[in-house]
Design a protein around this motif. Sequence first.
Motif, PDB file in Angstrom:
ATOM      1  N   LEU A 113       0.833  -1.206   0.000  1.00 29.34           N
ATOM      2  CA  LEU A 113       0.000   0.000   0.000  1.00 29.34           C
ATOM      3  C   LEU A 113       0.865   1.252   0.000  1.00 29.34           C
ATOM      4  O   LEU A 113       0.543   2.242  -0.679  1.00 29.34           O
ATOM      5  N   TYR A 136      -5.055   4.295  -8.744  1.00 24.98           N
ATOM      6  CA  TYR A 136      -5.418   3.005  -8.177  1.00 24.98           C
ATOM      7  C   TYR A 136      -6.586   3.233  -7.229  1.00 24.98           C
ATOM      8  O   TYR A 136      -6.884   4.368  -6.816  1.00 24.98           O
ATOM      9  N   VAL A 194      -8.265   0.907  -3.880  1.00 20.08           N
ATOM     10  CA  VAL A 194      -8.371  -0.316  -3.082  1.00 20.08           C
ATOM     11  C   VAL A 194      -9.849  -0.633  -2.858  1.00 20.08           C
ATOM     12  O   VAL A 194     -10.651   0.250  -2.550  1.00 20.08           O
ATOM     13  N   THR A 195     -10.203  -1.891  -3.003  1.00 14.14           N
ATOM     14  CA  THR A 195     -11.577  -2.332  -2.775  1.00 14.14           C
ATOM     15  C   THR A 195     -11.553  -3.599  -1.920  1.00 14.14           C
ATOM     16  O   THR A 195     -10.531  -3.972  -1.365  1.00 14.14           O
ATOM     17  N   LEU A 217      -5.789  -8.384  -0.190  1.00 11.08           N
ATOM     18  CA  LEU A 217      -6.009  -7.046  -0.741  1.00 11.08           C
ATOM     19  C   LEU A 217      -6.454  -7.153  -2.193  1.00 11.08           C
ATOM     20  O   LEU A 217      -5.888  -7.933  -2.966  1.00 11.08           O
ATOM     21  N   CYS A 238      -7.050  -4.537  -5.449  1.00  7.48           N
ATOM     22  CA  CYS A 238      -6.733  -3.171  -5.851  1.00  7.48           C
ATOM     23  C   CYS A 238      -6.952  -3.012  -7.357  1.00  7.48           C
ATOM     24  O   CYS A 238      -6.450  -3.810  -8.154  1.00  7.48           O
ATOM     25  N   TYR A 239      -7.706  -1.985  -7.724  1.00  6.96           N
ATOM     26  CA  TYR A 239      -7.899  -1.665  -9.137  1.00  6.96           C
ATOM     27  C   TYR A 239      -6.729  -0.831  -9.644  1.00  6.96           C
ATOM     28  O   TYR A 239      -6.337   0.166  -9.024  1.00  6.96           O
ATOM     29  N   VAL A 255      -2.345 -10.319  -2.801  1.00  6.38           N
ATOM     30  CA  VAL A 255      -2.783  -9.119  -3.514  1.00  6.38           C
ATOM     31  C   VAL A 255      -3.368  -9.504  -4.866  1.00  6.38           C
ATOM     32  O   VAL A 255      -2.712 -10.181  -5.659  1.00  6.38           O
ATOM     33  N   LEU A 281      -4.489  -7.684  -8.228  1.00  3.50           N
ATOM     34  CA  LEU A 281      -4.563  -6.469  -9.026  1.00  3.50           C
ATOM     35  C   LEU A 281      -5.592  -6.702 -10.128  1.00  3.50           C
ATOM     36  O   LEU A 281      -5.513  -7.687 -10.864  1.00  3.50           O
ATOM     37  N   THR A 332      -3.760   6.179   1.430  1.00  2.00           N
ATOM     38  CA  THR A 332      -4.399   5.138   0.620  1.00  2.00           C
ATOM     39  C   THR A 332      -5.702   5.629   0.008  1.00  2.00           C
ATOM     40  O   THR A 332      -6.529   6.253   0.682  1.00  2.00           O
ATOM     41  N   TYR A 335      -9.291   4.625  -1.746  1.00  2.00           N
ATOM     42  CA  TYR A 335     -10.251   3.528  -1.744  1.00  2.00           C
ATOM     43  C   TYR A 335     -11.364   3.784  -2.762  1.00  2.00           C
ATOM     44  O   TYR A 335     -11.727   4.939  -3.032  1.00  2.00           O
TER      45      TYR A 335
END
Length: 243
Positions: A122, A137, A139-140, A157, A159-160, A182, A184, A202, A204
């Motif tokens: 992160l 990016y 985070v979801t 995690l 992450c888009y 993770v 992606l 971060t 989101y």
Amino acid sequence: PTEIYTLSLHDALPISAPPDESARSLRGAKAARVVRALCDYREPATSRSVAARADVTPGYVSKIIGLLERDALVERQGRGPVQPITRVLWADLIRRWSADYRLLESNAARLFLAPQGVPAFLRDVAGWASRTPGGRYAVTGSFAAAERAPIAPPSLLVCYVDAPIGVAEKTGLVRATSTGNVYLCEPLDPVVFERTWSRGETVYAALSQVAADCLTGPDRMPAEGDGLLEWMAANEESWRLDA
């Protein structure tokens, strides 16, 4: 001489009626944009205003609204397609969306291992985004839901990013075949980067996106999605935007 004509089976079939142009599902990028626009903004709204927010045609929005009316997920003032939308049952709409959408299938997801752990990733992805023109990016999933409605310490995690392979190289991720920490995801649509929010360094995804992603994600993510929806219902004024 007498000419002979034959009638084929195809010729004998009745002419079919034109296909029904009403929407039948919430699958796809345009539907995702419309759902997000309906959930993220408070009522009232019109098909035209929803279309502008979702960057789709008003005609397409009208088809989606028709589907949602049949499912009793939106209400309009009076009858007819030009009447304003006065109520969106956004939690039920997110659940309905999750029937046609899957986090790790609708988006191009790749599993990686962050050798130094998720917190280090992160930090690294935030640094990469700040140094990279156009770098973005969101985070979801579990880590995003835990910021609002924690159930248990998150471990996976999601992450888009626009280019997963390139971001993985810049942030030190290692491609994983089975065990990783993770994901992606190259998104189905850039709407995942709209109406984001931050905590610390971060970024989101919007809570409506996070809830749908959790409901369709692996492991305990559906339970986290349920918990997040409860928090969203109790704190609607903090995340839904004024029209």
